[in-house]
Design a protein around this motif. Structure first.
Motif, mmCIF file in Angstrom:
data_model
loop_
_atom_site.group_PDB
_atom_site.id
_atom_site.type_symbol
_atom_site.label_atom_id
_atom_site.label_comp_id
_atom_site.label_asym_id
_atom_site.label_seq_id
_atom_site.Cartn_x
_atom_site.Cartn_y
_atom_site.Cartn_z
ATOM 1 N N TYR A 185 0.836 -1.201 0.000
ATOM 2 C CA TYR A 185 0.000 0.000 0.000
ATOM 3 C C TYR A 185 0.874 1.256 0.000
ATOM 4 O O TYR A 185 1.757 1.409 0.857
ATOM 5 N N THR A 186 0.631 2.166 -0.955
ATOM 6 C CA THR A 186 1.549 3.286 -1.170
ATOM 7 C C THR A 186 1.619 4.264 -0.006
ATOM 8 O O THR A 186 2.604 4.984 0.134
ATOM 9 N N ALA A 187 0.585 4.322 0.819
ATOM 10 C CA ALA A 187 0.586 5.288 1.933
ATOM 11 C C ALA A 187 1.487 4.847 3.080
ATOM 12 O O ALA A 187 1.769 5.659 3.970
ATOM 13 N N TYR A 188 1.937 3.591 3.084
ATOM 14 C CA TYR A 188 2.771 3.129 4.189
ATOM 15 C C TYR A 188 4.032 3.973 4.326
ATOM 16 O O TYR A 188 4.438 4.358 5.426
ATOM 17 N N GLN A 189 4.693 4.222 3.199
ATOM 18 C CA GLN A 189 5.957 4.942 3.252
ATOM 19 C C GLN A 189 5.787 6.329 3.863
ATOM 20 O O GLN A 189 6.584 6.760 4.699
ATOM 21 N N GLN A 190 4.706 7.034 3.441
ATOM 22 C CA GLN A 190 4.465 8.359 4.004
ATOM 23 C C GLN A 190 4.135 8.284 5.488
ATOM 24 O O GLN A 190 4.624 9.062 6.294
ATOM 25 N N ALA A 191 3.272 7.317 5.866
ATOM 26 C CA ALA A 191 2.880 7.194 7.269
ATOM 27 C C ALA A 191 4.087 6.867 8.145
ATOM 28 O O ALA A 191 4.234 7.405 9.250
ATOM 29 N N LEU A 192 4.963 6.008 7.638
ATOM 30 C CA LEU A 192 6.137 5.619 8.421
ATOM 31 C C LEU A 192 7.141 6.749 8.533
ATOM 32 O O LEU A 192 7.959 6.777 9.455
ATOM 33 N N GLY A 193 7.101 7.691 7.591
ATOM 34 C CA GLY A 193 8.054 8.786 7.616
ATOM 35 C C GLY A 193 7.624 9.981 8.444
ATOM 36 O O GLY A 193 8.361 10.968 8.543
ATOM 37 N N LEU A 194 6.436 9.931 9.055
ATOM 38 C CA LEU A 194 5.928 11.073 9.802
ATOM 39 C C LEU A 194 6.616 11.255 11.151
ATOM 40 O O LEU A 194 6.676 12.365 11.674
ATOM 41 N N PHE A 195 7.104 10.178 11.725
ATOM 42 C CA PHE A 195 7.558 10.221 13.108
ATOM 43 C C PHE A 195 9.049 9.872 13.180
ATOM 44 O O PHE A 195 9.485 8.824 12.693
ATOM 45 N N MET A 196 9.815 10.771 13.785
ATOM 46 C CA MET A 196 11.264 10.618 13.830
ATOM 47 C C MET A 196 11.709 9.457 14.712
ATOM 48 O O MET A 196 12.839 8.994 14.605
ATOM 49 N N SER A 197 10.817 8.982 15.592
ATOM 50 C CA SER A 197 11.231 7.925 16.527
ATOM 51 C C SER A 197 11.352 6.569 15.863
ATOM 52 O O SER A 197 11.982 5.667 16.412
ATOM 53 N N ILE A 198 10.733 6.397 14.685
ATOM 54 C CA ILE A 198 10.808 5.095 14.028
ATOM 55 C C ILE A 198 11.630 5.198 12.750
ATOM 56 O O ILE A 198 11.727 6.258 12.119
ATOM 57 N N CYS A 199 12.221 4.091 12.371
ATOM 58 C CA CYS A 199 13.058 4.033 11.176
ATOM 59 C C CYS A 199 12.405 3.099 10.166
ATOM 60 O O CYS A 199 12.401 1.879 10.380
ATOM 61 N N PRO A 200 11.844 3.617 9.075
ATOM 62 C CA PRO A 200 11.239 2.748 8.065
ATOM 63 C C PRO A 200 12.298 1.875 7.399
ATOM 64 O O PRO A 200 13.402 2.334 7.105
ATOM 65 N N SER A 201 11.950 0.625 7.158
ATOM 66 C CA SER A 201 12.903 -0.327 6.580
ATOM 67 C C SER A 201 12.215 -1.122 5.478
ATOM 68 O O SER A 201 11.505 -2.099 5.757
ATOM 69 N N PRO A 202 12.363 -0.730 4.205
ATOM 70 C CA PRO A 202 11.732 -1.487 3.115
ATOM 71 C C PRO A 202 12.312 -2.886 3.006
ATOM 72 O O PRO A 202 13.532 -3.068 3.046
ATOM 73 N N VAL A 203 11.441 -3.847 2.895
ATOM 74 C CA VAL A 203 11.852 -5.250 2.815
ATOM 75 C C VAL A 203 11.578 -5.749 1.400
ATOM 76 O O VAL A 203 10.426 -5.822 0.967
ATOM 77 N N LEU A 204 12.634 -6.061 0.676
ATOM 78 C CA LEU A 204 12.516 -6.510 -0.704
ATOM 79 C C LEU A 204 12.421 -8.027 -0.765
ATOM 80 O O LEU A 204 13.066 -8.737 0.017
ATOM 81 N N HIS A 205 11.642 -8.509 -1.700
ATOM 82 C CA HIS A 205 11.515 -9.942 -1.890
ATOM 83 C C HIS A 205 12.805 -10.496 -2.498
ATOM 84 O O HIS A 205 13.353 -9.906 -3.436
ATOM 85 N N ARG A 206 13.277 -11.605 -1.967
ATOM 86 C CA ARG A 206 14.447 -12.236 -2.567
ATOM 87 C C ARG A 206 14.155 -12.692 -3.986
ATOM 88 O O ARG A 206 14.989 -12.580 -4.873
ATOM 89 N N ASN A 207 12.959 -13.218 -4.181
ATOM 90 C CA ASN A 207 12.550 -13.680 -5.499
ATOM 91 C C ASN A 207 11.512 -12.698 -6.043
ATOM 92 O O ASN A 207 10.367 -12.692 -5.609
ATOM 93 N N MET A 208 11.909 -11.870 -6.991
ATOM 94 C CA MET A 208 11.009 -10.842 -7.514
ATOM 95 C C MET A 208 9.850 -11.428 -8.309
ATOM 96 O O MET A 208 8.897 -10.728 -8.634
ATOM 97 N N HIS A 209 9.921 -12.724 -8.626
ATOM 98 C CA HIS A 209 8.861 -13.360 -9.397
ATOM 99 C C HIS A 209 7.784 -13.978 -8.507
ATOM 100 O O HIS A 209 6.854 -14.594 -9.004
ATOM 101 N N GLU A 210 7.929 -13.832 -7.187
ATOM 102 C CA GLU A 210 6.932 -14.343 -6.260
ATOM 103 C C GLU A 210 6.246 -13.170 -5.562
ATOM 104 O O GLU A 210 6.905 -12.241 -5.086
#
Length: 415
Positions: free
Chosen positions: A180-205
């Motif tokens: 969901y695209t709003a996650y990144q914005q919501a996670l970036g609102l608060f300095m106390s948390i550090c957003p960490s994007p998790v990429l799929h090892r297999n991009m075909h799954e």
């Protein structure tokens, strides 16, 4: 060059969203030099026309891609009421009556007491009904049951996510891409948390295996993981053993699962037979739904927060009545966060929502929803290949299709 610029809408989107006053001003000047018959008129251009703009004490607040595209389309005549347009970029359910669905009475008589602020954790009667819904569908065989103290009513899903972010400590919060695209914005609102994007090892799954999730959560030291299930925008679903494993990993690693379950009624591969096709029309015959609530051992100990509400599954996004289901101590913190963030959900509409939470209504409405949206899904899966749009993963849930535009001619293959 001018034509090329028009054909790459995402470049315009990125240029408007660099969060610098200079780029906004320069682009506005550039836009003013365009011919009057240009193909588009962007909203930031209209905003920058003010003689004293931009206001340098504010940073530029970006739109999500969906809202950006919809607002641009509206300038060309797009309307939800105009059947000559098809909005294929925004996830929004039909809000009107569905064939075979139970009737919904939205007449209301607002009592004086309901003009007061609602409690920041929500109307107690509605909280009781939400808890009963989860216990009936997902926890009948469990000793640990939800009560109203495990439910916090919030003014919309994004408000709920914002309360969660405000209540979290100094931790890393993981989120999948895509999601969901709003996650990144919501996670970036608060300095106390550090957003960490998790990429799929297999991009075909489309889904990350529980084994890979355990590796990522432990290796990154995640304090929480935010994910939609079933997933927006791929239409795939974690369920059964894999979903149970995710919950166990969260329990074992003390990593809080923040489960966005807004599409948990939109399933198209259930085994039960719809009453319209001869199945029983009673409590013994429910359509398929999925929730992580099925795999929680102790509702007040397991670090799992469920986000859901009337927006999608009940097709009432305008109500702005949603909920978070969580251990009691977390609900108390969420209520405190609501006191300074949003002030609580709409009091009269919480009362109006009570009949929508009757279990028999939910069962019958969900059957109608699944029949109707499966028809739409099947139509798109048949017709999209005819116009050159391929589908990598056939959606088993939600109302999303993960489409590939790369085979289309330019400029509409510009993805």
């Amino acid at each position: 060059m001018k034509a090329d610029r028009r054909n790459t809408a995402h470049q315009i989107f990125l240029q408007f969203h660099r969060h610098t006053a200079k780029s906004m001003k320069d682009l506005a000047i550039e836009e003013e030099s365009e011919d009057e018959d240009q193909e588009f008129d962007s909203e930031p251009h209209a905003q920058a026309a003010e003689p004293n703009a931009p206001f340098e004490m504010f940073h530029h607040v970006m739109k999500t891609g969906v809202i950006y595209a919809t607002s641009r389309a509206s300038k060309h005549g797009f309307s939800m009421l105009d059947e000559s347009w098809a909005n294929m970029g925004q996830g929004a359910p039909e809000t009107g009556p569905l064939p075979g669905a139970p009737t919904r009475d939205f007449h209301m008589n607002i009592k004086d007491a309901e003009l007061e602020y609602a409690p920041t954790t929500g109307d107690t009667e509605l909280r009781v009904k939400v808890a009963a819904y989860y216990n009936h569908l997902y926890r009948q065989d469990k000793e640990s049951k939800y009560t109203h103290e495990n439910v916090c009513i919030v003014p919309g899903g994004r408000a709920g996510l914002t309360r969660l972010m405000a209540a979290l400590g100094n931790i890393q919060v993981g989120y999948f891409t895509p999601d969901y695209t709003a996650y990144q914005q919501a996670l970036g609102l608060f300095m106390s948390i550090c957003p960490s994007p998790v990429l799929h090892r297999n991009m075909h799954e489309a889904l990350m295996s529980s084994e890979d999730f355990a590796f990522e959560a432990a290796g990154r030291g995640l304090g929480a993981m935010l994910l939609s299930n079933p997933a927006n925008p791929t239409g795939q679903s974690l369920e059964g053993d894999e979903l149970e494993a995710y919950v166990k990993i969260a329990r074992d690693l003390n990593c809080c699962l923040l489960m966005d379950e807004f599409y948990s009624h939109y399933y198209y591969d259930g085994e039960n037979v719809s009453p319209e096709d001869g199945g029983a029309d009673d409590d013994s015959n429910w359509p398929k739904t999925v929730s992580s609530a099925s795999y929680i051992v102790d509702v007040n100990e397991d670090p799992v927060v469920i986000v859901n509400g009337l927006t999608k599954n009940w097709r009432c996004p305008g109500f702005r009545v949603c909920w978070l289901v969580a251990p009691k101590p977390i609900v108390e913190m969420l209520g405190s966060a609501g006191s300074f963030l949003d002030g609580g959900a709409n009091a009269p509409l919480q009362k109006l929502a009570l009949p929508l939470m009757d279990l028999d209504f939910i069962r019958r409405d969900t059957w109608a929803l699944q029949r109707h949206f499966k028809m739409k899904r099947d139509y798109l899966l048949t017709e999209l290949p005819k116009i050159g749009i391929t589908v990598q993963w056939q959606p088993t849930a939600t109302f999303y299709i993960w489409a590939d535009l790369s085979a289309l001619p330019p400029p509409i293959n510009d993805w």
